[in-house]
Design an enzyme around this catalytic site. Structure first.
Site, PDB file in Angstrom:
ATOM      1  CG  HIS A  62      17.985  72.897   6.401  1.00  0.00           C
ATOM      2  ND1 HIS A  62      18.266  74.240   6.278  1.00  0.00           N
ATOM      3  CD2 HIS A  62      19.031  72.254   5.850  1.00  0.00           C
ATOM      4  CE1 HIS A  62      19.446  74.388   5.682  1.00  0.00           C
ATOM      5  NE2 HIS A  62      19.928  73.205   5.409  1.00  0.00           N
ATOM      6  CD  GLU A 194      21.378  71.980   8.399  1.00  0.00           C
ATOM      7  OE1 GLU A 194      22.267  71.160   8.134  1.00  0.00           O
ATOM      8  OE2 GLU A 194      21.527  73.202   8.183  1.00  0.00           O
ATOM      9  CD  GLU A 195      22.361  76.382   7.396  1.00  0.00           C
ATOM     10  OE1 GLU A 195      23.487  76.184   7.879  1.00  0.00           O
ATOM     11  OE2 GLU A 195      22.073  76.131   6.210  1.00  0.00           O
ATOM     12  CG  ASP A 217      21.280  70.339   3.441  1.00  0.00           C
ATOM     13  OD1 ASP A 217      21.323  71.362   2.735  1.00  0.00           O
ATOM     14  OD2 ASP A 217      21.338  70.377   4.689  1.00  0.00           O
ATOM     15  CG  HIS A 303      26.624  78.599   4.540  1.00  0.00           C
ATOM     16  ND1 HIS A 303      26.838  78.386   5.876  1.00  0.00           N
ATOM     17  CD2 HIS A 303      25.631  77.749   4.195  1.00  0.00           C
ATOM     18  CE1 HIS A 303      26.022  77.446   6.322  1.00  0.00           C
ATOM     19  NE2 HIS A 303      25.283  77.030   5.309  1.00  0.00           N
TER      20      HIS A 303
HETATM   21 ZN   LIG Z   1      21.862  72.939   4.551  1.00  0.00          ZN
END
Ligand SMILES: [Zn+2]
Length: 331
Positions: A62, A194-195, A217, A303
């Site tokens: 992504h 994607e998020e 990922d 994140h």
């Molecule tokens: Zn990811």
């Protein structure tokens, strides 16, 4: 490959605003792909026609990263915002953001009702872009921002924002560069949103109609002080996913990945992730279903604006994908 990685992670592309990332990737893969197209949602699909005897394989990484969207501008020019994707507030105070037009700002927190060590809620945080009033503020409701951090090269280890999932994008691009001849029709799909819930992969998988899929990922690690117990660490090689919250990977695809790594002498580790999922989940459940595996890159501090990966894991991920794609898959 580090220059490509630096360019990718320093580009701003929160979910729904992936244009700049897409332009960068398109420029990298244009000369390598048989065809290149952008679908209605903004997924970039680079297809390499195989010489025959193989299968139709979709790989997905992504393009989007977590970010912030402005929800209100007050009379004094301070911006309130909401998260785009899973943004933990403990990573925000004192951080900096960058808007699509390059404008930067600092994130502040309300002081009344918040102790020195309290975790703020989103509605207690604001962005200060240095504007003195609402009229003078160049930002409007709906504008999006990413975190403002430089790429850091520590040699073996790299730090950056947005390794989730620009490192996957870099791996797919490099795999395309090193692939050479293949019997398979290979669809490298650089997905959007994607998020926010695997939205790009969902439509792209429907359109590509692959025989088999692999998502690339990041995943978390268990190798930092007092980390969650997890059998994945930096430098252990590409992680072959067994399970996360959204999917069990296809047993045949998983075994094919393990066997290929063993034959090629590529180190690997097996991954069971407690939380989170990837585009693999959307691919697996498309139409009547697809056998899907996931190659994960061990990443610390996922994140946050300072994610960390191991460079050998990255180059070994490319080696493994090239090996997988060079022959017809054996499930
Ligand atoms: Zn990811």
């Amino acid at each position: 490959m580090k220059e490509l990685i630096k360019a990718l992670v320093e580009t701003c592309g929160p979910s729904g605003s992936e244009e700049k990332v897409r332009e960068l990737i398109a420029a990298e893969v244009r000369g390598l792909a048989t065809s290149l197209e952008v679908d209605a949602l903004g997924n970039l699909i680079a297809m390499v026609r195989g010489k025959g005897g193989g299968r139709r394989i979709m790989l997905a990484a992504h393009m989007d990263e977590i970010g912030l969207v402005v929800s209100h501008v007050d009379e004094r020019g301070f911006l309130r915002f909401q998260p785009l994707g899973g943004v933990p507030t403990r990573t925000l105070v004192g951080g900096r953001v960058r808007f699509a037009n390059g404008l930067r700002g600092a994130i502040g927190a309300e002081e009344k009702g918040l102790g020195q060590n309290d975790l703020p809620r989103f509605d207690q945080l604001f962005i200060d872009v240095g504007a003195r009033s609402k009229e003078a503020c160049p930002v409007r409701v709906g504008d999006v921002a990413c975190f403002d951090r430089d790429f850091v090269d520590l040699g073996d280890r790299l730090i950056a924002k947005a390794f989730d999932d620009r490192i996957g994008c870099a791996i797919l691009i490099q795999t395309l560069k090193e692939l050479g001849e293949t019997p398979n029709d290979v669809y490298m799909v650089f997905t959007v949103q994607e998020e926010l819930g695997l939205r790009g992969a969902q439509t792209a998988a429907f359109g590509v109609e692959a025989d088999l899929g692999i998502a690339v990922d990041v995943t978390r690690t268990g190798d930092t002080p007092e980390a969650r117990t997890m059998a994945v660490g930096l430098g252990g090689g590409p992680a072959i996913k067994v399970k996360d919250r959204g999917m069990l990977t296809h047993r045949g695809v998983r075994q094919w990945m393990i066997d290929t790594a063993q034959v090629a002498g590529v180190p690997y580790q097996l991954e069971v992730l407690e939380a989170g999922t990837t585009d693999g989940m959307a691919m697996q459940t498309t139409k009547a279903g697809l056998p899907v595996g996931v190659l994960s890159v061990a990443t610390r501090y996922v994140h946050t604006p300072s994610e960390m990966v191991d460079y050998q894991d990255v180059t070994n991920s490319v080696r493994l994908l090239v090996e997988l794609l060079r022959r017809p898959p054996r499930l």
